[in-house]
Design an enzyme around this catalytic site. Sequence first.
Site, PDB file in Angstrom:
ATOM      1  N   ASP A 173       0.959  -1.145  -0.071  1.00 21.45           N
ATOM      2  CA  ASP A 173      -0.064  -0.065   0.006  1.00 21.45           C
ATOM      3  C   ASP A 173       0.883   1.268  -0.075  1.00 21.45           C
ATOM      4  OD1 ASP A 173      -2.444  -1.399   0.261  1.00 21.45           O
ATOM      5  OD2 ASP A 173      -2.402  -1.539   2.320  1.00 21.45           O
ATOM      6  N   SER A 319      -7.085   6.619  -1.869  1.00 18.55           N
ATOM      7  CA  SER A 319      -8.123   6.106  -1.784  1.00 18.55           C
ATOM      8  C   SER A 319      -8.592   5.197  -3.048  1.00 18.55           C
ATOM      9  CB  SER A 319      -9.246   6.713  -1.067  1.00 18.55           C
ATOM     10  OG  SER A 319     -10.388   5.985  -1.093  1.00 18.55           O
TER      11      SER A 319
END
Length: 428
Positions: A173, A319
Site C-alpha cells: 500500500d 483511496s
Amino acid sequence: MIVLRKFNNFSLFILLILPISSKFNHSDAVDNESCYDKERPIDAKNKYLPEFNIEDGLYQKWSKIFDAIRLAHQNYSEPYIDKNNVTSCTLFLPSIDSDLRYFEENFGSNFITEELINKMIADNRGVHYQIVGKRLYRQSNCMFPSRCQGIEHFILEIIDKLPNMDLIINVRDYPQVGRYFSNDQQFPILSFSKEVTSYADIIYPAWTFWSGGPALDIYPNGIGRWDLIREKLLKTQSKLPWTKKKNIAFFRGSRTSSQRDPIVMLGRSRPDLVDAKYTKNQAWKSKADTLGDEPAKTVSFEDHCEYKYLFNVHGVAASFRYKHLFLCRSVVLNVESDWIEFFYPYLKPWIHYVPIDKNFDNVVEVLEFLNDNQLLASRIAKRGFEFIRDHLTMNTIRCYWQNLLTLYSDRIISYRPMKPDPNLIEIY
C-alpha cells in the site's frame, strides 16, 4: 438580460439571452431534469453560465466561494478528446515525464545498470519482473498474488511492444522511495500511489483496475474489474437524476486513517447534513476502532449513487474509492491531500469536484453553499462524471502502461537482460 457582478476589484459582464417573459429561477431549473441530463456542453463561450447568473443577495452571502469558482474556471482549459483515437492517454503523459525527470535530474539519463538492478532486488522493496524476448517473468513469491495478477494482466496485453528490461514493482500500500532517503537508497521503483511532497516513486495504474482491491464483506475478492463496475455505475446513475438523490453528504468506510474521524464525528453532530459511519475491516477489534459505535454495514458503490454529495478522503494511501464516486454523477467532496494516483492531478477543484479543507474547517459552509446552489452543484457533478467516464477507460490504462514502460526503458535504463534470470518464473 445583462447581469453585472463584482468580483474583487473588477467587474465581470455576462450577457445571457433568455425567453422574454421568463425570469431565471434556480429552483425551477433544478426541478427540471433537463438541466442535469440534457445540459448543453460547457465550452469557452458558456462555461460561466449559469454559475454566475446569480442574485445579489446570494452572491453577497457566498462571495468567497463564488470568487474561487470563477478563478478555477479562468485557469481551466477543457482537455482535448480525439474521437478517432479511443486508445489515447495523451492527457496523462505529463505525469510520466515528471516522475522520470526526477531521477534524470538526480542521477542522469540511462543510469540503471546491472549492478543497480541487483541492489534493488536485494533490497526487497518490490516484486522483481523481467521482460525478455516479448515474454514476462517474475520472482516466484508475490506478497499479494491478486495485486500481481492485476499488474501482469496489463503488461501481458502490451508485451509485444516492449523491449527487454528489469522492473521492481511495489505491490504494498505504501510508497518505497522517500525523497529524504540518501541518494544510494533512492531506487526507481514503481508504486501505485505516493504522497508527492515526500516520495519519488514512479506511479503506475493500480492493480485494482483489473483485480484485487480492499476485500470487504460485499466484495470478498476485492472491488473488482474497473470495466465491469464502470458499467454497473453508469447504469445506476442513469436511473438517478439529480432531483431524485438524497440531499445529504455520505461516507461509509473503514478507519484506515484518523484523517477520516472528523467526517464521522460531523455525521453524529449534524445528521441533517452528513451521514458518515465507520465499517468493519480486517483490523477491527472493538467499538474503539469505530469511535465507540458498532460498525455500520458496508454500502455498495451503486448505493452511494443515491446521495448528492460523496466524501473522498485518503486512508493508508490514496483511496481506491475516488474514481468510483465520480461515476455516481454526484458531487465528490474531496478532502485536500498530497496522496495521488496517476490521474488525480487532472481533476480540478470546483471544476470536477468540491475541495474540502484537510482540517475540515470549511465542510459545513461548503455543504450549505451547495444546498443553496443546486444547479451549480449538479454541473460540478456532471463535469466530474464526464471526465472519469471519458478519460479513465481500460484503453487509457493500457495506453498509460505502454507509455510508462517504454519511456522508463528509453530514458533511465542502460542494462538490458539478454536471457531470463533462472530464478524467475514465466508468467502467461
